[in-house]
Design an enzyme around this catalytic site. Structure first.
Site, PDB file in Angstrom:
ATOM      1  N   ASP A 288       0.504  -1.336  -0.196  1.00  0.00           N
ATOM      2  CA  ASP A 288      -0.368  -0.236   0.024  1.00  0.00           C
ATOM      3  C   ASP A 288       1.058   0.935   0.277  1.00  0.00           C
ATOM      4  O   ASP A 288       0.983   2.116  -0.941  1.00  0.00           O
ATOM      5  CB  ASP A 288      -1.213   0.173   1.011  1.00  0.00           C
TER       6      ASP A 288
ATOM      7  N   GLU B 283      -4.853   7.358  -0.222  1.00  0.00           N
ATOM      8  CA  GLU B 283      -6.244   6.643   1.906  1.00  0.00           C
ATOM      9  C   GLU B 283      -4.660   6.994   2.473  1.00  0.00           C
ATOM     10  O   GLU B 283      -4.851   7.420   3.187  1.00  0.00           O
ATOM     11  CB  GLU B 283      -6.135   5.508   0.727  1.00  0.00           C
TER      12      GLU B 283
ATOM     13  N   ASP C 179      -6.080   5.195  -4.310  1.00  0.00           N
ATOM     14  CA  ASP C 179      -6.273   4.308  -3.626  1.00  0.00           C
ATOM     15  C   ASP C 179      -5.220   3.394  -3.947  1.00  0.00           C
ATOM     16  O   ASP C 179      -5.597   2.046  -4.581  1.00  0.00           O
ATOM     17  CB  ASP C 179      -7.534   2.445  -3.467  1.00  0.00           C
TER      18      ASP C 179
ATOM     19  N   ILE D  42      -4.100   0.165  -2.619  1.00  0.00           N
ATOM     20  CA  ILE D  42      -4.723  -1.107  -2.860  1.00  0.00           C
ATOM     21  C   ILE D  42      -6.035  -0.574  -2.579  1.00  0.00           C
ATOM     22  O   ILE D  42      -6.103  -0.593  -0.920  1.00  0.00           O
ATOM     23  CB  ILE D  42      -3.964  -1.851  -1.856  1.00  0.00           C
ATOM     24  N   ASP D  43      -6.707  -0.373  -2.968  1.00  0.00           N
ATOM     25  CA  ASP D  43      -8.387  -0.953  -2.885  1.00  0.00           C
ATOM     26  C   ASP D  43      -8.645  -2.871  -2.500  1.00  0.00           C
ATOM     27  O   ASP D  43      -8.753  -3.377  -3.723  1.00  0.00           O
ATOM     28  CB  ASP D  43      -9.312  -0.434  -4.070  1.00  0.00           C
TER      29      ASP D  43
ATOM     30  N   THR E  34      -7.674  -4.005   0.213  1.00  0.00           N
ATOM     31  CA  THR E  34      -6.220  -4.571   0.880  1.00  0.00           C
ATOM     32  C   THR E  34      -6.934  -5.945   1.850  1.00  0.00           C
ATOM     33  O   THR E  34      -5.607  -7.517   1.728  1.00  0.00           O
ATOM     34  CB  THR E  34      -5.573  -3.519   2.585  1.00  0.00           C
TER      35      THR E  34
ATOM     36  N   SER F  44     -12.682  -5.340  -3.761  1.00  0.00           N
ATOM     37  CA  SER F  44     -12.433  -3.829  -4.370  1.00  0.00           C
ATOM     38  C   SER F  44     -12.897  -3.438  -5.721  1.00  0.00           C
ATOM     39  O   SER F  44     -14.252  -3.948  -5.496  1.00  0.00           O
ATOM     40  CB  SER F  44     -10.971  -4.437  -4.984  1.00  0.00           C
TER      41      SER F  44
ATOM     42  N   ASP G  83     -12.693   5.033  -3.153  1.00  0.00           N
ATOM     43  CA  ASP G  83     -13.035   3.359  -3.806  1.00  0.00           C
ATOM     44  C   ASP G  83     -14.118   3.523  -4.417  1.00  0.00           C
ATOM     45  O   ASP G  83     -14.243   2.414  -4.839  1.00  0.00           O
ATOM     46  CB  ASP G  83     -13.692   3.452  -2.361  1.00  0.00           C
TER      47      ASP G  83
HETATM   48  N1  LIG Z   1     -18.009  -0.054   6.749  1.00  0.00           N
HETATM   49  C1  LIG Z   1     -18.240  -0.296   5.386  1.00  0.00           C
HETATM   50  N2  LIG Z   1     -18.808   0.022   4.690  1.00  0.00           N
HETATM   51  C2  LIG Z   1     -18.566  -0.209   3.346  1.00  0.00           C
HETATM   52  N3  LIG Z   1     -17.155  -0.215   2.980  1.00  0.00           N
HETATM   53  C3  LIG Z   1     -16.512  -0.103   4.545  1.00  0.00           C
HETATM   54  C4  LIG Z   1     -16.212   0.257   5.064  1.00  0.00           C
HETATM   55  N4  LIG Z   1     -15.298  -0.283   6.133  1.00  0.00           N
HETATM   56  C5  LIG Z   1     -14.092  -0.188   4.592  1.00  0.00           C
HETATM   57  N5  LIG Z   1     -14.454  -0.118   4.048  1.00  0.00           N
HETATM   58  C6  LIG Z   1     -14.237   0.052   2.341  1.00  0.00           C
HETATM   59  O1  LIG Z   1     -13.970  -0.782   1.636  1.00  0.00           O
HETATM   60  C7  LIG Z   1     -13.106  -1.319   0.735  1.00  0.00           C
HETATM   61  C8  LIG Z   1     -12.765  -2.177   0.233  1.00  0.00           C
HETATM   62  O2  LIG Z   1     -13.357  -2.964  -0.593  1.00  0.00           O
HETATM   63  P1  LIG Z   1     -14.927  -3.909  -1.127  1.00  0.00           P
HETATM   64  O3  LIG Z   1     -15.500  -3.761   0.489  1.00  0.00           O
HETATM   65  O4  LIG Z   1     -15.722  -3.988  -2.367  1.00  0.00           O
HETATM   66  O5  LIG Z   1     -13.773  -4.675  -1.105  1.00  0.00           O
HETATM   67  S1  LIG Z   1     -13.730  -6.881   0.329  1.00  0.00           S
HETATM   68  O6  LIG Z   1     -14.951  -6.801  -0.094  1.00  0.00           O
HETATM   69  O7  LIG Z   1     -13.492  -5.434   1.729  1.00  0.00           O
HETATM   70  O8  LIG Z   1     -12.153  -6.805   0.358  1.00  0.00           O
HETATM   71  C9  LIG Z   1     -12.105  -0.535   1.396  1.00  0.00           C
HETATM   72  O9  LIG Z   1     -11.007  -0.339   1.097  1.00  0.00           O
HETATM   73  P2  LIG Z   1      -9.196  -0.277   1.377  1.00  0.00           P
HETATM   74  O10 LIG Z   1      -8.991   0.577   3.070  1.00  0.00           O
HETATM   75  O11 LIG Z   1      -8.875   0.672   0.322  1.00  0.00           O
HETATM   76  O12 LIG Z   1      -9.496  -2.179   1.097  1.00  0.00           O
HETATM   77  C10 LIG Z   1     -12.616   0.302   3.003  1.00  0.00           C
HETATM   78  O13 LIG Z   1     -12.379   1.848   1.994  1.00  0.00           O
HETATM   79 MG   LIG Z   2     -10.485   1.519  -0.571  1.00  0.00          MG
END
Ligand SMILES: Nc1ncnc2c1ncn2[C@@H]1O[C@H](COP(=O)(O)OS(=O)(=O)O)[C@@H](OP(=O)(O)O)[C@H]1O
Ligand SMILES: [Mg+2]
Length: 320
Positions: free
Chosen positions: A44, A67, A120, A122-123, A125, A233, A265
């Site tokens: 990341d 991020e 982002d 790494i979306d 992670t 992601s 995101d």
């Molecule tokens: N509570 C809640 N609700 C909605 N979204 C949230 C929540 N918590 C975290 N995040 C964000 O979700 C990002 C990951 O995307 P996804 O949910 O599509 O992927 S995953 O299923 O978690 O792998 C993740 O992005 P990254 O941190 O870049 O991985 C978060 O920004």
């Molecule tokens: Mg993300």
């Protein structure tokens, strides 16, 4: 405005960052816990450093809203981690020092303004750590409208057996997919209403990032009878843009009713789907607001569709 230089720089930077991430992943990364308890890895940090280095050189006046930040990395107890990040960055930028790396990461802590990039590194992670899907997501926003979006998805399976997709969109010019290993760009088109096999829906792997029971109910209400498939992601946006699913739903989790979505995101994924002919809004049908700040305070939930079913989905959400 054609955004030719922006597109070229974004593609090169995201491709380089994806390479760094895959190298880290081959070496099996350790998760580090952030203050909000979410995981972060050396990839990341390295990916944000590499992309910000490129953006700062090509567009020195453009803020980058990313991020990650380097505050923790500068702490003495993180010296070993910073050394590791620098090692991976040096594979792409041989003269990089630890000071360069933290400075480049800091460059990604800019503010939303009339023209900015959002990143982002790494979306997904958690998907990255599971050896599953993740995305490097980079977008240029002008006056609240996403103009350029690049999504690198190194683990995406492609027709023909290859792995790794780069989704690229420029406002008004359409969206394409290029294999990350190189090749001809292929034009992206969302699924048509009569393509029954691909009339499916995607949602997050992490149950806590949405409301899976409501997501299922809404998909059924608009005639999607097959079970969802779960993907980490913004790779989900790539799947909708490629016509491999008609719908991506992300409804507020009952566990986190106050969660607000981050611009990084969604910005890159949203333009890729829109330029492939689809639609993106929040759960009330409102456009996503990329003009205010890093969190979309006035949007709730995300609806991404092939366009033909969008109004029906919003109507079903209003009733449920
Ligand atoms: N509570 C809640 N609700 C909605 N979204 C949230 C929540 N918590 C975290 N995040 C964000 O979700 C990002 C990951 O995307 P996804 O949910 O599509 O992927 S995953 O299923 O978690 O792998 C993740 O992005 P990254 O941190 O870049 O991985 C978060 O920004
Ligand atoms: Mg993300």
């Amino acid at each position: 405005m054609t955004y030719a230089k922006e597109k070229e720089v974004a593609i090169a930077a995201a491709t380089a960052a994806a390479k760094l991430c895959e190298q880290v992943r081959a070496d099996i990364p350790q998760a580090i816990e952030k203050k909000d308890k979410s995981p972060v890895t050396v990839a990341d940090f390295g990916a944000q450093a590499i992309i910000c280095q490129a953006l700062a050189a090509a567009f020195p006046d453009d803020p980058v809203v990313g991020e990650e930040d380097a505050k923790e990395l500068r702490k003495p107890e993180m010296a070993e981690t910073l050394t590791k990040v620098t090692h991976y960055v040096q594979a792409l930028s041989p003269d990089a020092t630890p000071e360069d790396v933290t400075r480049w990461i800091d460059h990604g802590n800019g503010q939303v303004s009339s023209r900015y990039w959002t990143l982002d590194p790494i979306d997904g992670t958690k998907g990255f750590l599971r050896q599953d899907q993740y995305a490097v997501a980079l977008a240029l926003v002008e006056n609240g409208e996403v103009k350029v979006g690049v999504l690198a998805c190194p683990a995406m399976p492609l027709d023909g057996g290859q792995t790794g997709a780069l989704y690229v969109a420029v406002r008004g010019e359409g969206a394409t997919m290029v294999p990350l290993s190189g090749g001809e760009p292929q034009r992206l088109q969302v699924v048509m209403a009569d393509d029954v096999a691909n009339f499916r829906f995607v949602e997050s792997v992490e149950a806590a990032h949405g409301d899976q029971s409501k997501q299922n109910a809404i998909a059924q209400a608009v005639g999607i009878t097959t079970e969802s498939f779960r993907v980490d992601s913004q790779a989900k946006y790539g799947i909708v843009a490629s016509g491999k699913a008609a719908l991506y739903l992300r409804l507020p989790s009952p566990k986190y009713p106050d969660y607000r979505e981050n611009i990084w995101d969604h910005a890159a994924g949203a333009i890729v789907v829109e330029e492939a002919g689809g639609r993106v809004s929040d759960m009330y049908g409102q456009p996503l607001n990329f003009a205010e700040g890093s969190k979309m305070m006035n949007n709730r939930g995300i609806v991404v569709s092939n366009g033909t079913i969008h109004d029906q989905v919003i109507a079903a959400l209003a009733e449920n």
